[in-house]
Design a protein around this motif. Structure first.
Motif, PDB file in Angstrom:
ATOM      1  N   GLU A  13     -10.764   6.218  -2.057  1.00  0.00           N
ATOM      2  CA  GLU A  13      -9.454   6.266  -2.710  1.00  0.00           C
ATOM      3  C   GLU A  13      -8.421   6.913  -1.786  1.00  0.00           C
ATOM      4  OE1 GLU A  13      -8.646   4.782  -5.367  1.00  0.00           O
ATOM      5  OE2 GLU A  13     -10.617   4.306  -6.158  1.00  0.00           O
ATOM      6  N   PRO A  14      -7.603   6.099  -1.108  1.00  0.00           N
ATOM      7  CA  PRO A  14      -6.599   6.666  -0.194  1.00  0.00           C
ATOM      8  C   PRO A  14      -5.631   7.633  -0.882  1.00  0.00           C
ATOM      9  CG  PRO A  14      -6.763   4.291   0.117  1.00  0.00           C
ATOM     10  CD  PRO A  14      -7.600   4.633  -1.074  1.00  0.00           C
ATOM     11  N   ILE A  15      -5.274   7.372  -2.126  1.00  0.00           N
ATOM     12  CA  ILE A  15      -4.343   8.261  -2.825  1.00  0.00           C
ATOM     13  C   ILE A  15      -4.993   9.622  -3.070  1.00  0.00           C
ATOM     14  CG2 ILE A  15      -3.126   8.624  -5.023  1.00  0.00           C
ATOM     15  CD1 ILE A  15      -2.421   5.607  -4.916  1.00  0.00           C
ATOM     16  N   TYR A  16      -6.275   9.645  -3.369  1.00  0.00           N
ATOM     17  CA  TYR A  16      -6.976  10.920  -3.540  1.00  0.00           C
ATOM     18  C   TYR A  16      -6.974  11.701  -2.223  1.00  0.00           C
ATOM     19  CZ  TYR A  16     -10.623  14.345  -4.194  1.00  0.00           C
ATOM     20  OH  TYR A  16     -11.317  15.525  -4.223  1.00  0.00           O
ATOM     21  N   LYS A  17      -7.307  11.015  -1.130  1.00  0.00           N
ATOM     22  CA  LYS A  17      -7.358  11.685   0.173  1.00  0.00           C
ATOM     23  C   LYS A  17      -5.981  12.222   0.572  1.00  0.00           C
ATOM     24  CE  LYS A  17      -9.627   8.230   2.147  1.00  0.00           C
ATOM     25  NZ  LYS A  17     -10.367   7.401   3.081  1.00  0.00           N
ATOM     26  N   LEU A  18      -4.930  11.438   0.342  1.00  0.00           N
ATOM     27  CA  LEU A  18      -3.576  11.928   0.604  1.00  0.00           C
ATOM     28  C   LEU A  18      -3.237  13.103  -0.315  1.00  0.00           C
ATOM     29  CD1 LEU A  18      -1.547   8.621   1.135  1.00  0.00           C
ATOM     30  CD2 LEU A  18      -1.866  10.462   2.804  1.00  0.00           C
ATOM     31  N   GLY A  19      -3.695  13.026  -1.544  1.00  0.00           N
ATOM     32  CA  GLY A  19      -3.467  14.114  -2.491  1.00  0.00           C
ATOM     33  C   GLY A  19      -4.060  15.430  -2.013  1.00  0.00           C
ATOM     34  N   ILE A  20      -5.259  15.377  -1.468  1.00  0.00           N
ATOM     35  CA  ILE A  20      -5.908  16.582  -0.921  1.00  0.00           C
ATOM     36  C   ILE A  20      -5.060  17.145   0.222  1.00  0.00           C
ATOM     37  CG2 ILE A  20      -7.893  17.389   0.443  1.00  0.00           C
ATOM     38  CD1 ILE A  20      -8.621  17.197  -2.487  1.00  0.00           C
ATOM     39  N   MET A  43       0.848  -1.186   0.000  1.00  0.00           N
ATOM     40  CA  MET A  43       0.000   0.000   0.000  1.00  0.00           C
ATOM     41  C   MET A  43       0.893   1.248   0.000  1.00  0.00           C
ATOM     42  SD  MET A  43      -3.279   0.576   2.241  1.00  0.00           S
ATOM     43  CE  MET A  43      -4.245   2.005   2.105  1.00  0.00           C
ATOM     44  N   ILE A  44       0.465   2.228  -0.730  1.00  0.00           N
ATOM     45  CA  ILE A  44       1.252   3.455  -0.861  1.00  0.00           C
ATOM     46  C   ILE A  44       1.024   4.358   0.351  1.00  0.00           C
ATOM     47  CG2 ILE A  44      -0.468   4.770  -2.129  1.00  0.00           C
ATOM     48  CD1 ILE A  44       1.924   5.650  -3.951  1.00  0.00           C
ATOM     49  N   ASP A  45       2.062   5.081   0.731  1.00  0.00           N
ATOM     50  CA  ASP A  45       1.942   5.994   1.858  1.00  0.00           C
ATOM     51  C   ASP A  45       2.302   7.421   1.416  1.00  0.00           C
ATOM     52  OD1 ASP A  45       4.730   6.109   1.709  1.00  0.00           O
ATOM     53  OD2 ASP A  45       5.036   4.883   3.493  1.00  0.00           O
ATOM     54  N   ARG A  46       2.120   8.338   2.342  1.00  0.00           N
ATOM     55  CA  ARG A  46       2.335   9.757   2.050  1.00  0.00           C
ATOM     56  C   ARG A  46       3.759  10.033   1.564  1.00  0.00           C
ATOM     57  NH1 ARG A  46      -0.098  14.787   4.474  1.00  0.00           N
ATOM     58  NH2 ARG A  46       1.366  16.394   3.874  1.00  0.00           N
ATOM     59  N   LYS A  47       4.741   9.441   2.230  1.00  0.00           N
ATOM     60  CA  LYS A  47       6.141   9.694   1.867  1.00  0.00           C
ATOM     61  C   LYS A  47       6.416   9.247   0.429  1.00  0.00           C
ATOM     62  CE  LYS A  47      10.807   8.975   3.457  1.00  0.00           C
ATOM     63  NZ  LYS A  47      11.516   9.575   4.524  1.00  0.00           N
ATOM     64  N   LYS A  48       5.847   8.126   0.032  1.00  0.00           N
ATOM     65  CA  LYS A  48       6.053   7.625  -1.329  1.00  0.00           C
ATOM     66  C   LYS A  48       5.405   8.577  -2.343  1.00  0.00           C
ATOM     67  CE  LYS A  48       6.748   3.072  -2.898  1.00  0.00           C
ATOM     68  NZ  LYS A  48       6.387   1.671  -2.850  1.00  0.00           N
ATOM     69  N   ILE A  49       4.215   9.069  -2.032  1.00  0.00           N
ATOM     70  CA  ILE A  49       3.554  10.020  -2.934  1.00  0.00           C
ATOM     71  C   ILE A  49       4.363  11.305  -3.034  1.00  0.00           C
ATOM     72  CG2 ILE A  49       1.538  11.507  -3.240  1.00  0.00           C
ATOM     73  CD1 ILE A  49      -0.178   9.234  -2.199  1.00  0.00           C
ATOM     74  N   GLU A  50       4.799  11.836  -1.902  1.00  0.00           N
ATOM     75  CA  GLU A  50       5.601  13.062  -1.931  1.00  0.00           C
ATOM     76  C   GLU A  50       6.879  12.865  -2.745  1.00  0.00           C
ATOM     77  OE1 GLU A  50       4.190  15.106   2.261  1.00  0.00           O
ATOM     78  OE2 GLU A  50       5.946  13.780   2.288  1.00  0.00           O
ATOM     79  N   GLY A  51       7.425  11.664  -2.712  1.00  0.00           N
ATOM     80  CA  GLY A  51       8.639  11.373  -3.451  1.00  0.00           C
ATOM     81  C   GLY A  51       8.476  11.368  -4.959  1.00  0.00           C
ATOM     82  N   VAL A  52       7.253  11.137  -5.435  1.00  0.00           N
ATOM     83  CA  VAL A  52       7.037  11.092  -6.890  1.00  0.00           C
ATOM     84  C   VAL A  52       6.446  12.385  -7.455  1.00  0.00           C
ATOM     85  CG1 VAL A  52       6.855   8.576  -6.924  1.00  0.00           C
ATOM     86  CG2 VAL A  52       4.764   9.963  -6.775  1.00  0.00           C
ATOM     87  N   LEU A  53       6.143  13.347  -6.630  1.00  0.00           N
ATOM     88  CA  LEU A  53       5.568  14.606  -7.121  1.00  0.00           C
ATOM     89  C   LEU A  53       6.425  15.272  -8.200  1.00  0.00           C
ATOM     90  CD1 LEU A  53       4.175  16.263  -3.860  1.00  0.00           C
ATOM     91  CD2 LEU A  53       2.934  14.907  -5.561  1.00  0.00           C
ATOM     92  N   PRO A  54       7.760  15.299  -8.065  1.00  0.00           N
ATOM     93  CA  PRO A  54       8.573  15.956  -9.091  1.00  0.00           C
ATOM     94  C   PRO A  54       8.449  15.335 -10.488  1.00  0.00           C
ATOM     95  CG  PRO A  54       9.849  15.665  -7.083  1.00  0.00           C
ATOM     96  CD  PRO A  54       8.575  14.890  -6.915  1.00  0.00           C
ATOM     97  N   VAL A  55       7.976  14.098 -10.580  1.00  0.00           N
ATOM     98  CA  VAL A  55       7.801  13.449 -11.882  1.00  0.00           C
ATOM     99  C   VAL A  55       6.877  14.278 -12.770  1.00  0.00           C
ATOM    100  CG1 VAL A  55       6.817  11.421 -13.039  1.00  0.00           C
ATOM    101  CG2 VAL A  55       8.269  11.137 -11.021  1.00  0.00           C
ATOM    102  N   PHE A  56       5.849  14.862 -12.183  1.00  0.00           N
ATOM    103  CA  PHE A  56       4.892  15.643 -12.960  1.00  0.00           C
ATOM    104  C   PHE A  56       5.549  16.875 -13.592  1.00  0.00           C
ATOM    105  CE2 PHE A  56       2.141  13.108 -10.302  1.00  0.00           C
ATOM    106  CZ  PHE A  56       1.107  12.778 -11.153  1.00  0.00           C
ATOM    107  N   LEU A  57       6.496  17.475 -12.891  1.00  0.00           N
ATOM    108  CA  LEU A  57       7.218  18.617 -13.453  1.00  0.00           C
ATOM    109  C   LEU A  57       8.263  18.142 -14.461  1.00  0.00           C
ATOM    110  CD1 LEU A  57       7.806  21.644 -13.554  1.00  0.00           C
ATOM    111  CD2 LEU A  57       9.307  21.334 -11.559  1.00  0.00           C
TER     112      LEU A  57
END
Length: 156
Positions: A81-88, A1-15
């Motif tokens: 959707e946990p990823i959506y909630k973390l995204g918010i 399962m994905i966690d907040r730290k993993k999501i924060e780590g991939v944010l730069p991919v979008f840029l």
């Protein structure tokens, strides 16, 4: 399962890949260790979550609590959707307290269907005050709209 730290780590991919299509970003997310299921959800739900935070601070808009998936019947709740909630949560934190990440933030926002809808409406001279957006219809995703039980996560 994905966690907040993993999501924060991939944010730069979008840029980094802002000029690339969704499939290129999905491949990159998987190469960074996300499962296909999580990569699709990050790609779909982070732009929607970030855009909602940005738009809710600029316009008086109502957002639906559900989304649609091309080829599937019905609507699906974002609350599942946990990823959506973390995204918010992450988007709100960046928007309100991390101006150094504004370029990353904007690169995520502009990938969303909601951004494109509002941008088109504004370009046509529409008045947005009090408007309600329709549920986003996600196209081309294989894993959205499906329940994610504990057992299924082992095989995604």
């Amino acid at each position: 399962m994905i966690d907040r730290k993993k999501i924060e780590g991939v944010l730069p991919v979008f840029l980094e890949l802002r000029e690339k299509d969704d499939s290129a970003i999905s491949v990159d997310l998987e190469q960074r260790g996300l499962s296909r299921d999580d990569a699709e959800r990050v790609l779909a739900f982070l732009p929607s979550a970030f855009c909602r935070i940005a738009l809710s601070h600029k316009f008086d808009l109502s957002f639906p609590d559900t989304y649609k998936v091309e080829g599937l019947e019905g609507e699906f709740p974002y609350r599942d959707e946990p990823i959506y909630k973390l995204g918010i949560e992450i988007a709100s934190q960046i928007y309100h307290g991390e101006p150094g990440l504004s370029e990353v933030f904007n690169s995520i926002v502009t990938r969303s269907a909601e951004f494109n809808t509002v941008n088109s409406a504004l370009n046509e001279g529409a008045e947005l005050a009090g408007a309600s957006l329709s549920p986003t219809n996600y196209f081309g995703y294989k894993t959205l709209g499906k329940k994610r039980g504990r057992f299924s996560r082992f095989f995604s």
